[in-house]
Design an enzyme around this catalytic site. Sequence first.
Site, PDB file in Angstrom:
ATOM      1  N   VAL A  77       8.492  -2.809  -3.011  1.00 17.45           N
ATOM      2  CA  VAL A  77       9.148  -2.733  -1.223  1.00 17.45           C
ATOM      3  C   VAL A  77      10.130  -3.775  -2.430  1.00 17.45           C
ATOM      4  O   VAL A  77       9.886  -4.414  -3.154  1.00 17.45           O
ATOM      5  CB  VAL A  77       8.282  -4.379  -1.310  1.00 17.45           C
ATOM      6  CG1 VAL A  77       9.772  -4.789  -0.132  1.00 17.45           C
ATOM      7  CG2 VAL A  77       6.929  -3.652  -0.070  1.00 17.45           C
TER       8      VAL A  77
ATOM      9  N   GLY B 235       0.424  -1.297  -0.095  1.00 16.14           N
ATOM     10  CA  GLY B 235       0.639   0.380  -0.329  1.00 16.14           C
ATOM     11  C   GLY B 235       1.200   0.774  -0.088  1.00 16.14           C
ATOM     12  O   GLY B 235       0.402   2.178  -0.728  1.00 16.14           O
ATOM     13  N   PHE B 236       2.112   1.121   0.594  1.00 19.31           N
ATOM     14  CA  PHE B 236       3.450   2.157   0.918  1.00 19.31           C
ATOM     15  C   PHE B 236       4.435   2.526  -0.777  1.00 19.31           C
ATOM     16  O   PHE B 236       4.172   3.649  -0.554  1.00 19.31           O
ATOM     17  CB  PHE B 236       4.071   1.594   1.817  1.00 19.31           C
ATOM     18  CG  PHE B 236       4.807   2.305   2.457  1.00 19.31           C
ATOM     19  CD1 PHE B 236       6.468   2.617   2.022  1.00 19.31           C
ATOM     20  CD2 PHE B 236       4.484   3.004   3.963  1.00 19.31           C
ATOM     21  CE1 PHE B 236       6.990   3.358   2.636  1.00 19.31           C
ATOM     22  CE2 PHE B 236       5.593   3.725   3.431  1.00 19.31           C
ATOM     23  CZ  PHE B 236       6.905   3.751   4.154  1.00 19.31           C
TER      24      PHE B 236
ATOM     25  N   ASP C 167      -4.826  -2.566  10.911  1.00 22.47           N
ATOM     26  CA  ASP C 167      -4.636  -3.409   9.393  1.00 22.47           C
ATOM     27  C   ASP C 167      -4.165  -4.849   8.949  1.00 22.47           C
ATOM     28  O   ASP C 167      -3.567  -4.524   8.032  1.00 22.47           O
ATOM     29  CB  ASP C 167      -4.712  -2.453   8.616  1.00 22.47           C
ATOM     30  CG  ASP C 167      -4.618  -3.261   7.233  1.00 22.47           C
ATOM     31  OD1 ASP C 167      -5.310  -3.067   6.863  1.00 22.47           O
ATOM     32  OD2 ASP C 167      -3.691  -1.913   6.184  1.00 22.47           O
TER      33      ASP C 167
HETATM   34  O1  ACK Z   1       3.738 -12.163  -0.298  1.00 22.10           O
HETATM   35  P1  ACK Z   1       5.326 -11.037  -0.534  1.00 22.10           P
HETATM   36  O2  ACK Z   1       6.428 -12.063  -1.171  1.00 22.10           O
HETATM   37  O3  ACK Z   1       5.693 -10.236   0.911  1.00 22.10           O
HETATM   38  O4  ACK Z   1       5.248  -9.804  -1.270  1.00 22.10           O
HETATM   39  C1  ACK Z   1       4.686  -8.577  -0.732  1.00 22.10           C
HETATM   40  C2  ACK Z   1       5.469  -7.812  -1.003  1.00 22.10           C
HETATM   41  O5  ACK Z   1       6.755  -7.302  -0.742  1.00 22.10           O
HETATM   42  C3  ACK Z   1       4.952  -6.030  -1.349  1.00 22.10           C
HETATM   43  O6  ACK Z   1       4.238  -6.402   0.686  1.00 22.10           O
HETATM   44  C4  ACK Z   1       7.077  -8.716   0.755  1.00 22.10           C
HETATM   45  N1  ACK Z   1       7.623  -8.569   1.668  1.00 22.10           N
HETATM   46  C5  ACK Z   1       7.178  -7.101   2.637  1.00 22.10           C
HETATM   47  N2  ACK Z   1       7.443  -7.121   3.904  1.00 22.10           N
HETATM   48  C6  ACK Z   1       9.136  -7.431   3.174  1.00 22.10           C
HETATM   49  C7  ACK Z   1       9.588  -8.768   4.400  1.00 22.10           C
HETATM   50  N3  ACK Z   1      10.299  -7.661   5.615  1.00 22.10           N
HETATM   51  N4  ACK Z   1      10.851  -9.944   3.858  1.00 22.10           N
HETATM   52  C8  ACK Z   1      10.715  -9.903   2.819  1.00 22.10           C
HETATM   53  N5  ACK Z   1       9.442  -9.990   1.756  1.00 22.10           N
HETATM   54  C9  ACK Z   1       8.654  -8.408   2.267  1.00 22.10           C
HETATM   55  C10 ACK Z   1       5.606  -9.224   0.889  1.00 22.10           C
END
Ligand code: ACK
Length: 832
Positions: free
Chosen positions: A526, A522-523, A637
């Site tokens: 990543v 949402g931000f 959330d």
């Molecule tokens: O489901 P995912 O593989 O895990 O895809 C989403 C995506 O970024 C958008 O939110 C991944 N994600 C978010 N934070 C992290 C984190 N700390 N380590 C690994 N994956 C992350 C999330």
Amino acid sequence: MERRISCSSSSALFFVFLLLSWPACSVSSGADTLSPDRPLLDDGVTALVSSGGRFRLGFFGPNGSTNRYVGIWYNNIPDQTVVWVANRRHPLTTLSGNLSLTTNGTLTITGEDNTTAIWSSGSPASGLRNPVARILDDGNFVVQEAGSNGNDSNSFAWQSFDFPTDTLLPGMALGQKQLRTGAILNINLTAWMSSTDPAPGQYVFGLDVRGDPQLFIWSDTRPYWRGGPWNGRWFSGVPEVRDGADGVISFNFNKDHLSYRPVSQSSTIVRWTMNSSGQLQLLVWAEQSWIVSWYIPKDRCDQIFLCGPNSYCRSNISPPCTCLPAFHPRNQRNWNMLDGSDGCTRTTPLDCLNNTDGFFTQSDTKLPDTSRSTVVANLSLEGCRALCLSNCSCRAYAELDIRTASGCLIWTEDLTDMTVYQRGLGQDLYVRLAAADLASASASESSHHHSGRNILLTVVLPLAILLFLACVAYSIWRWKKRFSQIHYEAEDKDMELPLFDLNTIKDATDDFSPDNKLGEGGFGPVYKGKLGEEQEIAVKRLSKTSTQGVDEFKNEITLIAKLQHRNLVKLLGCCIQGEERLLIYEYMSNGSLDNFLFGEAQTVFLDWRARYNIILGVARGLLYLHHDSRLRIVHRDLKASNILLDKDMNPKISDFGMARIFGGDESESITKRVVGTYGYMSPEYVMDGIFSIKSDVFSFGVLVLEIISGKRNRNVGQSMEQSNLLGNMWIMSKEGKCLDLVDTKFGHLLSENEVLRCVKVGLLCVQKQPEDRPTMSSVLAMLVSVDNISLLPEPKQPDQADRHHDKDCKLGDSGMSSLQLVPYPDTATNIL
Ligand code: ACK
């Protein structure tokens, strides 16, 4: 410049000049006395040192801060340990300070202009002809007549011991003190704001002198922990720390104040500190490090009023609250949900007029709150019993001083905040009961003790021996390591959030290469990255189109930085450079739970063990946010895509972009800007914008039911019937068929009992009325309880399963412009 010259009288002319100019010269380093003509100037080095060399007083700057304060610290302890700060509210920002003593005996701190005092000790009550200020060897900074006996407290016109900061030293007192001016002074310890900021923080430790005086920790003026009254040998709620113990404790308790006497002949360096995380610690300097020899709060029974009136807490029992004998829960429904805060009520009314009542002895008790109890001195226990019986309002009595067996305490209101300890640690409390209840109370208590003895012999004793041996081994190991790993404020220091350089993050992510993109939140996007050879990171990049402002971004990072729990994703740092705003997290190699539950590929099937572990982990993380962390936080959330899984499939809650801190007594809030995700938002939040910890509990319930069923609640595009997960679960549960809704792939690896328990807890969480939903501490207790599932309360029907969402989508049209319901392009549809 002139103010920094040190005294030297090499030429007569210069000497005359110095005498005529004021301040003539500064105090020389190592002296213990300040006089009106010799101020202490902040040159970064000069300080007063007590005559025996134990304490040092001077200007200092806390680690990580450029501010300057006047303080006192141990002279011989290498890691500067500050025990007192004068100008904690008004720091100087440059090396320009001047601590001086006026000719009438007032201490002042002035800054650069040398005229405006930023701190003053106030005029002493008695006129002084020739005042001096001296740092004494017990750490007390005093103002007295020159030439008077340095250590005679009667000669002190002012002393720093009357105005402590966060530390109690031997020789200090807490409580009320009448000053020579006649004013009453309340002497408390007030924690620092943080480990780098001595300004008054959230927690205050002191003595509440109402009724029979008790120790308390207050958090933002609300009671946070109650140490109970003094019984002659210990404070009723602190049985581990007894007078004379360990050669470090020696209290002298008077009517309205408690003195902490220095232990004669003892060279042990010891202090009590109220730290900025809300922990009161007793610290002893040994083997070149501070050892935390005792601290509070340490278990759930230290949480004030966890168990409501007329019930008591036992930390080793689940659930922790028990009604006093012959009392029953005031709110059976909450009690069944393991929430004991409503307490208990008497089963049979007292019969005062016919004088038939008697007393039941509740042993090993932390006495109830004594702030409204009556103290009767010089009365035997027998006399006390008679006095209680003669007063129809009397509910209980107890001995006042266990050393002399004289005097008593009488309670005429509900008995609150009691704990029952292991044998020998608490006191006897005599609880008044109706005659009809006396026999049954004693019988239930003796059966309780009997079964307790069996458990003691078969389970507890062997375990205790094992534990004891383990403790001995551990202590030896620790001793050998010279206590090196203990540092009482490590937690606080960890809170500082590192700032990363943009180039470092560009290197780590290959300049935000699309190959490293993990997905879109949402931000913003990543990215996966690597710091150095080893550390994998995830970088969230605030997209330029994001509605989030810089201030909100900063707020959020300070919020997450203060949180540390194994079920919350760890924020490693941030980067704010130019237009870039980045958050750097630990990398969670298994990505989000969302993918495992509903992802298209679903390559790995989560077995029941993994799902159960995820449910418990998320519950623990949420409990920490709601109750256990220093702040009360509503996530707002919680959903499957915000649960990340590490390499061992342990869950961690992520994305605090929408989280809110609740302060003070605030328990719910209203927003005009409803943010959250379809399917997870509680009815009151969607309809009225009201959010509280109970709206998070609702989202948790939805998540639990999704984890069990493998079906998304309200899958966009599905028919209403298909998407009605909550309603279907409730119906199937009523019909005893909810295993039919469980993911069929579980096969025989399923624990039916655990699944049914989780379904029931999930359904309790998604009830329409927030007050019907359990708190997260109840949720966790219900999840791990070994009681029969049928003992859990029956959940009410959910709000026609998501009907409110459809209603709400029309709100904008029907004139309720206060709610902003704008679909957000996330997988599970956020609304911002
Ligand atoms: O489901 P995912 O593989 O895990 O895809 C989403 C995506 O970024 C958008 O939110 C991944 N994600 C978010 N934070 C992290 C984190 N700390 N380590 C690994 N994956 C992350 C999330």
